[in-house]
Design a protein around this motif. Structure first.
Motif, PDB file in Angstrom:
ATOM      1  N   ASN A 106      43.828  28.492  71.043  1.00  0.00           N
ATOM      2  CA  ASN A 106      45.133  27.670  71.715  1.00  0.00           C
ATOM      3  C   ASN A 106      45.008  27.745  73.064  1.00  0.00           C
ATOM      4  O   ASN A 106      45.884  27.009  73.695  1.00  0.00           O
ATOM      5  N   ASN A 107      44.539  28.699  73.882  1.00  0.00           N
ATOM      6  CA  ASN A 107      44.354  28.747  75.378  1.00  0.00           C
ATOM      7  C   ASN A 107      43.894  27.313  75.912  1.00  0.00           C
ATOM      8  O   ASN A 107      44.367  27.023  76.757  1.00  0.00           O
ATOM      9  N   CYS A 108      43.025  26.824  75.165  1.00  0.00           N
ATOM     10  CA  CYS A 108      42.575  25.533  75.503  1.00  0.00           C
ATOM     11  C   CYS A 108      43.138  24.253  74.652  1.00  0.00           C
ATOM     12  O   CYS A 108      43.378  23.169  75.310  1.00  0.00           O
TER      13      CYS A 108
ATOM     14  N   ASP B 235      29.034  29.426  73.370  1.00  0.00           N
ATOM     15  CA  ASP B 235      29.032  30.801  73.564  1.00  0.00           C
ATOM     16  C   ASP B 235      30.256  31.317  72.648  1.00  0.00           C
ATOM     17  O   ASP B 235      30.022  32.300  72.036  1.00  0.00           O
ATOM     18  N   ILE B 236      31.412  30.682  72.568  1.00  0.00           N
ATOM     19  CA  ILE B 236      32.379  31.162  71.540  1.00  0.00           C
ATOM     20  C   ILE B 236      31.832  31.043  69.961  1.00  0.00           C
ATOM     21  O   ILE B 236      31.937  31.809  69.149  1.00  0.00           O
TER      22      ILE B 236
ATOM     23  N   GLN C 253      35.488  39.752  72.316  1.00  0.00           N
ATOM     24  CA  GLN C 253      35.590  39.095  73.507  1.00  0.00           C
ATOM     25  C   GLN C 253      36.004  37.515  73.293  1.00  0.00           C
ATOM     26  O   GLN C 253      35.325  36.711  73.834  1.00  0.00           O
ATOM     27  N   LEU C 254      36.798  37.384  72.559  1.00  0.00           N
ATOM     28  CA  LEU C 254      37.236  36.013  71.982  1.00  0.00           C
ATOM     29  C   LEU C 254      38.530  35.701  72.413  1.00  0.00           C
ATOM     30  O   LEU C 254      39.231  36.459  71.929  1.00  0.00           O
ATOM     31  N   ALA C 255      38.580  34.778  73.369  1.00  0.00           N
ATOM     32  CA  ALA C 255      40.102  34.367  73.703  1.00  0.00           C
ATOM     33  C   ALA C 255      40.536  33.488  72.641  1.00  0.00           C
ATOM     34  O   ALA C 255      39.946  32.786  71.607  1.00  0.00           O
ATOM     35  N   ALA C 256      41.951  33.321  72.632  1.00  0.00           N
ATOM     36  CA  ALA C 256      42.602  32.535  71.678  1.00  0.00           C
ATOM     37  C   ALA C 256      42.223  31.059  71.708  1.00  0.00           C
ATOM     38  O   ALA C 256      42.086  30.649  72.908  1.00  0.00           O
TER      39      ALA C 256
ATOM     40  N   ARG D  83      29.888  33.914  68.563  1.00  0.00           N
ATOM     41  CA  ARG D  83      30.535  35.109  68.644  1.00  0.00           C
ATOM     42  C   ARG D  83      31.395  35.011  67.122  1.00  0.00           C
ATOM     43  O   ARG D  83      31.902  36.143  66.526  1.00  0.00           O
TER      44      ARG D  83
ATOM     45  N   VAL E 136      45.887  34.543  69.146  1.00  0.00           N
ATOM     46  CA  VAL E 136      45.556  35.765  69.944  1.00  0.00           C
ATOM     47  C   VAL E 136      44.211  36.025  70.257  1.00  0.00           C
ATOM     48  O   VAL E 136      43.878  36.694  71.339  1.00  0.00           O
ATOM     49  N   GLY E 137      43.229  35.915  69.428  1.00  0.00           N
ATOM     50  CA  GLY E 137      41.934  35.870  69.936  1.00  0.00           C
ATOM     51  C   GLY E 137      41.422  37.157  69.279  1.00  0.00           C
ATOM     52  O   GLY E 137      42.080  37.753  68.382  1.00  0.00           O
ATOM     53  N   ASP E 138      40.315  37.826  69.792  1.00  0.00           N
ATOM     54  CA  ASP E 138      39.594  38.994  69.228  1.00  0.00           C
ATOM     55  C   ASP E 138      39.168  39.814  70.163  1.00  0.00           C
ATOM     56  O   ASP E 138      38.035  39.528  70.831  1.00  0.00           O
ATOM     57  N   GLN E 139      39.915  40.808  70.545  1.00  0.00           N
ATOM     58  CA  GLN E 139      39.056  41.762  71.526  1.00  0.00           C
ATOM     59  C   GLN E 139      37.648  42.091  71.550  1.00  0.00           C
ATOM     60  O   GLN E 139      36.863  42.031  72.553  1.00  0.00           O
TER      61      GLN E 139
END
Lengths: 218, 589
Positions: free
Chosen positions: A143-145, A189-190, A138-141, A193, A132-135
């Motif tokens: 699994n997106n990549c 960058d990820i 500002q972290l996308a999941a 965070r 899901v990530g962490d709003q």
């Protein structure tokens, strides 16, 4: 119907298949025996079936993207990816041998073994970040990549599912500290965070994803 | 009876790109701001995450991120003599809905208009003489100049982190950029995106013909970037799901990624989602707004008093809000009098498909909505129109936006439109075709306009907006000319078959072109031909500003979002530094 071109194509395809077989054999041979004085057997650390030792000091290679592994050889050789262990090996390995080893381990079918599992709360946090990530951060999941269930976005993006937690966490630490710089620019960058706890969490989550059920039930 | 709420300083009707910027900035000055958004709350996490967000059927075909046309449709007709019918599915364009508005599902193409666009009639008459422009085109100057907007363009691009290569910095032409663009004060905030293969083929073809290719300006970012608001964007991964989708990677500029989080942290800013504004209320004089009336998600009606009302919905809905609120004189296409609904324009899109042999592998799915290569040689007034019989133009680009499987099916002319032959052609050509876009200007003409439908109403009993539109002959001639140029580039790119498809009349609202609806509440210096003054302030009700592409007197050859951003900051500057100090008309009538 003229058969000539078809026979030609069939022979060419057979030739390609035979070439691929030779390549895999060559890769298996290097994995088992090394190549010359400066390339020790890969199996010493990564095991012949590619599952490494299970300590997490060395990554699982079995089933990893061949393109990705060949790219790591190139990055180790050029110094873009920094490792006192892998750097000299990659430098000594020819591009063709590197591709052969990568192809071999991509096809290796080593099992996913059960490891000491982290506590459920940590895994749940990892699951959240992975899926899901962490709003707030500002972290996308992930699994997106890295693909649904962390199976990878081949050829460029490696799988994480079933990779050793210590290895994943170490790579994230290295991206965060700047000591790993190769690969996607976005990883640094990820990683910046992520707290230590977050890293441990995603690593623990991915490690247990592909355990064999009988082993997990123990 | 509507419940009357506690008065606030500012209300924004809609919280998309313009509402988010204005809301954030005005709350930062200490004003109490309420943002009213008819659609749902939504954010990158958890709402936009994959794999769900890559559902092409849900988002691209069924358009899940757009205005709910079961509740609130629009009606359409080609000319004033016809009876308009409601559009029950969005096909021709996709008005946004929900927090962030259409700036959530945009492609990220972030252009500036040409300096000539802002002084359009003056410029064209100066260059070609009076009588050159078709008499049915109601083009006019905007009342603002490029030089005045430049700092605001710059601010918007730095907000978004736009990736690109400047072509003109302070009058000095820069190698690798767009030599035709207006002068910029500095370079783009981030480097251009990597050039896809289709872009490289286009670059070679265009260069061989002496044109000037450059990387498409993209707010899908080439590298990590932290904007002046302190918010960070990540690098785009070329997943191919921008247009019609929301970005899961924090890589596309949207209100959620570039500004809203700052507004939402400020206790002086209050967001209310699920709130449908019915009208802007006026006092007994009709010259001052007292606030707005809205219905919340539970169906309760409220009156929200406010000192300042900012209409910041989608451009078409801005116009409808004025009409339903009786602000400004409605435009009459018969007499040509009135201002609200005037100068509705769109975009004149056409394409050239370049079909290759199977050894040329395009991989169109490796794309962002804005990655690619462009020429500006035939846009706007960048070329001499003498003897051509039209004004305006189009940029020509190879920007393939993702090659998604349900909707991207390039086939050469002569292919059956269904069945085995069609399937075979799609399989043959899918990965071996580059589609060039001609992104053309759209000129207003007297009969094209927006008004309230006399028959159809929305779920709240209010008249729907009626859109009356067809392509002016001028734009059809332009499209033929520029599409021919694109076909020429396609040949120079080595295409085996190059098929040009210029835009023809009549406009068909079931065929998608763009979501670049403009005009209807246009800006200008003359209150008899514009609904808002040069600061986007209503001529009739000075405590109402109408912000968005509704203010464009015509639509230029470019994607409109960059100019929406610039006008928003331009209006903000006027509100903050002039209006708030002395509330009232900023330009005397």
């Amino acid at each position: 119907m003229k058969l000539g071109p078809w026979i030609g194509a069939a022979v060419a395809m057979f030739g390609l298949a035979a070439q691929a077989q030779d390549n895999l054999k060559r890769g298996a041979d290097i994995a088992a025996n090394g190549a010359g004085d400066n390339v020790p057997a890969c199996s010493g650390c990564h095991a012949q079936n590619g599952i490494a030792g299970g300590s997490g000091a060395f990554p699982r290679l079995a089933g990893q993207s061949a393109w990705y592994m060949a790219r790591q050889f190139a990055d180790y050789a050029s110094g873009a990816r920094n490792s006192a262990l892998m750097g000299p090996i990659a430098k000594a390995l020819s591009a063709a041998d590197g591709a052969a080893v990568a192809a071999y381990y991509a096809s290796a079918k080593g099992p996913f073994v059960f490891n000491n599992r982290a506590d459920a709360t940590l895994i749940e946090r990892g699951r959240q970040l992975a899926r899901v990530g962490d709003q707030a951060k500002q972290l996308a999941a992930c699994n997106n990549c890295h693909g649904p269930g962390g199976i990878g976005g081949f050829p460029a993006i490696p799988f994480l599912a079933g990779q050793y937690a210590d290895y994943i966490a170490l790579q994230l630490q290295m991206w965060k500290s700047g000591s790993r710089k190769d690969g996607a620019d976005s990883m640094a960058d990820i990683a910046k965070r992520l707290s230590d706890q977050d890293m441990a969490a995603v690593a623990a989550y991915y490690q247990q994803l592909r355990e064999a059920p009988t082993q997990a039930a123990k | 009876m509507a419940e009357r709420l506690k008065a606030v300083d500012v209300v924004t009707v809609g919280v998309g790109l313009t509402g988010a910027i204005l809301g954030k900035e005005l709350a930062a000055t200490g004003l109490k701001v309420v943002g009213l958004e008819r659609g749902p709350m939504r954010d990158t996490v958890p709402d936009f995450q994959s794999p769900a967000i890559h559902d092409e059927l849900r988002y691209a075909v069924r358009k899940a991120l757009t205005q709910d046309n079961v509740k609130e449709a629009m009606t359409f007709r080609n000319s004033t003599g016809q009876t308009a019918l409601p559009m029950r599915r969005w096909q021709g364009f996709m008005p946004g809905n929900g927090l962030g508005g259409a700036a959530v599902h945009w492609n990220g193409l972030t252009w500036r208009f040409q300096p000539a666009d802002f002084v359009y009639r003056t410029h064209l008459e100066g260059r070609y003489g009076k009588g050159f422009v078709d008499s049915d085109l109601t083009i006019q100057d905007w009342g603002v100049t490029y030089a005045e907007l430049e700092p605001h363009y710059d601010r918007f691009e730095y907000l978004c982190g736009t990736s690109g290569k400047a072509g003109n910095i302070k009058g000095v032409v820069q190698a690798g950029g767009n030599p035709f663009e207006g002068p910029r004060s500095r370079e783009y905030p981030t480097r251009p995106m990597k050039e896809p293969y289709y872009g490289a083929l286009f670059r070679k073809g265009a260069e061989s013909l002496g044109y000037h290719p450059f990387p498409s300006p993209a707010s899908t970012l080439s590298e990590p970037y932290t904007n002046p608001e302190g918010l960070s964007l990540h690098q785009c991964v070329f997943c191919g799901f921008c247009e019609r989708f929301a970005c899961e990677h924090f890589a596309k500029a949207s209100p959620q990624t570039v500004i809203l989080p700052v507004a939402l942290k400020n206790p002086d800013y209050e967001l209310r989602t699920g709130c449908q504004v019915l009208r802007v209320n006026l006092d007994s004089t009709g010259k001052k707004s007292t606030g707005v009336t809205y219905v919340d998600a539970a169906g309760r009606e409220y009156e929200q008093p406010a000192e300042l009302v900012l209409i910041t919905a989608y451009s078409l809905n801005n116009v409808r809000m004025l009409l339903n609120s009786r602000i400004g004189k409605p435009y009459d296409p018969v007499t040509g009098e009135g201002v609200v609904g005037r100068n509705y324009a769109f975009q004149t899109m056409s394409y050239a498909s370049v079909f290759y042999d199977q050894d040329v592998v395009i991989n169109p799915f490796m794309a962002s909505g804005a990655s690619g290569t462009v020429i500006d040689d035939f846009a706007g007034d960048n070329f001499d129109h003498k003897g051509l019989g039209f004004i305006g133009g189009a940029y020509i680009s190879a920007t393939m936006t993702g090659g998604r499987p349900i909707e991207f099916h390039p086939t050469p002319p002569g292919t059956p439109s269904w069945g085995l032959g069609w399937k075979q052609a799609v399989a043959r050509h899918y990965n071996h075709t580059v589609v060039l876009t001609c992104h053309g200007s759209s000129h207003p003409m007297r009969g094209n306009c927006l008004d309230l439908d006399p028959t159809y109403k929305d779920a709240w009993g209010q008249p729907l907006l009626r859109v009356t539109f067809d392509f002016p002959q001028n734009d059809v001639r332009m499209s033929r000319y520029v599409t021919d140029k694109a076909v020429g580039i396609g040949r120079a790119m080595g295409g085996k078959i190059v098929a040009g498809a210029p835009r023809e009349r009549p406009y068909d609202s079931t065929i998608y072109q763009t979501t670049h609806n403009t005009g209807g509440a246009i800006m200008g210096n003359d209150p008899t031909t514009s609904a808002v003054n040069r600061y986007l302030q209503s001529w009739d009700v000075p405590n109402v500003f109408v912000v968005g592409a509704s203010a464009y007197p015509h639509n230029a050859s470019y994607n409109p979002t960059g100019t929406v951003g610039a006008l928003t900051y331009w209006a903000l500057d006027a509100i903050k530094n002039r209006y708030l100090k002395a509330p009232g008309a900023l330009v005397p009538r």
